[in-house]
Enzyme design. Structure first.
Site, short mmCIF file in Angstrom:
data_model
loop_
_atom_site.label_atom_id
_atom_site.label_comp_id
_atom_site.label_asym_id
_atom_site.label_seq_id
_atom_site.Cartn_x
_atom_site.Cartn_y
_atom_site.Cartn_z
N GLY A 17 1.06 -35.08 -17.27
CA GLY A 17 1.24 -34.84 -15.47
C GLY A 17 -0.16 -35.00 -15.54
CB SER A 113 5.62 -22.73 -9.38
OG SER A 113 5.24 -22.29 -7.93
CE1 TYR A 142 7.84 -27.70 -8.13
CE2 TYR A 142 7.32 -25.07 -7.87
CZ TYR A 142 6.92 -26.39 -8.31
OH TYR A 142 5.85 -26.43 -9.03
#
Ligand code: GDP
Length: 318
Positions: A17, A113, A142
């Site tokens: 990423g 997150s 998510y």
């Protein structure tokens, strides 16, 4: 500071990423470690495809992996594409973590997150709050995928003895952020609004909600530094919160941003927009006990982020 448990020197380190805000910060940070940074473009490997990930990892043999690849987006994107958010993130994590096990990766750092925590978690939020209550429904797709990533690291540690760890960053900002006012988070949104208000000579700038909610922010370069620190100093089952440990109100954030940008007009609060959760602060005592306490102050982080935006205004067009 805790003694190092892992050495990055001389290692091949894959930043999965690397084009994202977090991945590119990791690539910058790893330049000052004596290691070889590896990256894979989409044409090299589609990370949602198991065979492509395994082929790439077999050919490139990273010894260390920072897993920063993810499909990300704000509240609107999460609501519009729930299947994509859940499926793509699950696949990326499962493919990379399993291939890391198969190819004998020595250390893997997974990045989570804040949305993994229950909507009504105690504040500041300790690591133990994970899975103790219902999630915020707007981003649960998510969040479920990110929780699965943390659990995958734990499962491979328990069953196979893999040194896979998870770091849990708070709200991040910095170069490469999302400046689209429809989908961005508050900090880049207010930076953009203040900049545009200044350039257009506007007298007011609109801030959503009451300005009272409290939030914590961390520059992405500080996260990258903490993630590298954890790779070297931490090996354990629990994920570790990474934050500044400091909070401020949205009003204070807006005022600080206006000062940094040089916008001298007044703030207008639009109470028709939601405030969201009243407070979101991570408990960073574990990270501090390990010996990392190097988060820079918000004003200088904002100054460098604004300088980066002025140097590359194309970020506003994305
Ligand atoms: P959250 O931290 O998940 O609630 O997400 P946000 O970063 O989008 O919003 C944080 C707080 O900032 C909320 O109270 C918003 O109402 C407030 N806020 C003020 N102005 C803005 C803005 O222009 N954009 C966004 N996204 N939030 C804003």
């Amino acid at each position: 500071m805790s003694d190092p448990v892992f050495c990055l020197e001389g290692k091949s380190v894959w930043v999965a990423g690397h084009r994202g805000m977090v991945g590119s910060a990791l690539v910058r940070r790893l330049q000052s470690e004596n290691c070889t940074v590896q990256t894979a473009d989409r044409k090299d490997a589609d990370l949602t495809r198991q065979e492509e990930v395994e082929t790439w990892m077999n050919a490139n043999r990273p010894q260390v992996v920072f897993l920063a690849a993810a499909k990300v987006g704000g509240i609107q994107a999460n609501n519009s594409y729930p299947a994509q958010f859940l499926y793509e993130n699950l696949m990326i994590e499962a493919n990379i973590i399993h291939a890391a096990f198969l190819t004998g990766v020595e250390k893997l750092v997974f990045l989570g997150s804040t949305c993994i925590y229950p909507k009504l978690a105690p504040q500041p939020i300790p690591e133990e709050a994970l899975l103790t209550g219902p999630l915020e429904p707007t981003n649960e797709w998510y969040a479920v995928a990110k929780i699965a990533g943390i659990k995958l690291c734990q499962a491979y540690r328990l069953q196979h003895g893999c040194d896979f760890i998870a770091a849990q960053p708070t709200n991040l900002y910095g170069p490469g952020d999302n400046y689209d006012l429809e989908t961005s988070h508050v900090l880049p949104a207010l930076l953009r609004k203040a900049h545009e208000a200044k350039v257009s000579g506007a007298e007011t700038m609109t801030v959503w909600g009451t300005g009272n909610p409290l939030r914590e922010f961390l520059h992405v370069d500080d996260l990258a530094d903490a993630a590298v620190f954890l790779a070297k100093h931490y090996s354990g089952e629990s994920h570790i919160n990474v934050g500044s440990g400091e909070e401020l109100s949205i009003r204070e954030l807006a005022e600080t941003i206006c000062k940094v940008v040089g916008f001298e007009g007044t703030l207008k609060f639009d109470a028709s927009k939601p405030d969201g959760t009243p407070r979101k602060l991570s408990d960073v005592s574990r990270l501090r006990e390990l010996g990392w306490n190097r988060a820079g102050d918000l004003t200088s982080g904002l100054q460098s982020t604004y300088a980066d935006l002025l140097a590359d205004p194309g970020q506003l067009a994305k």
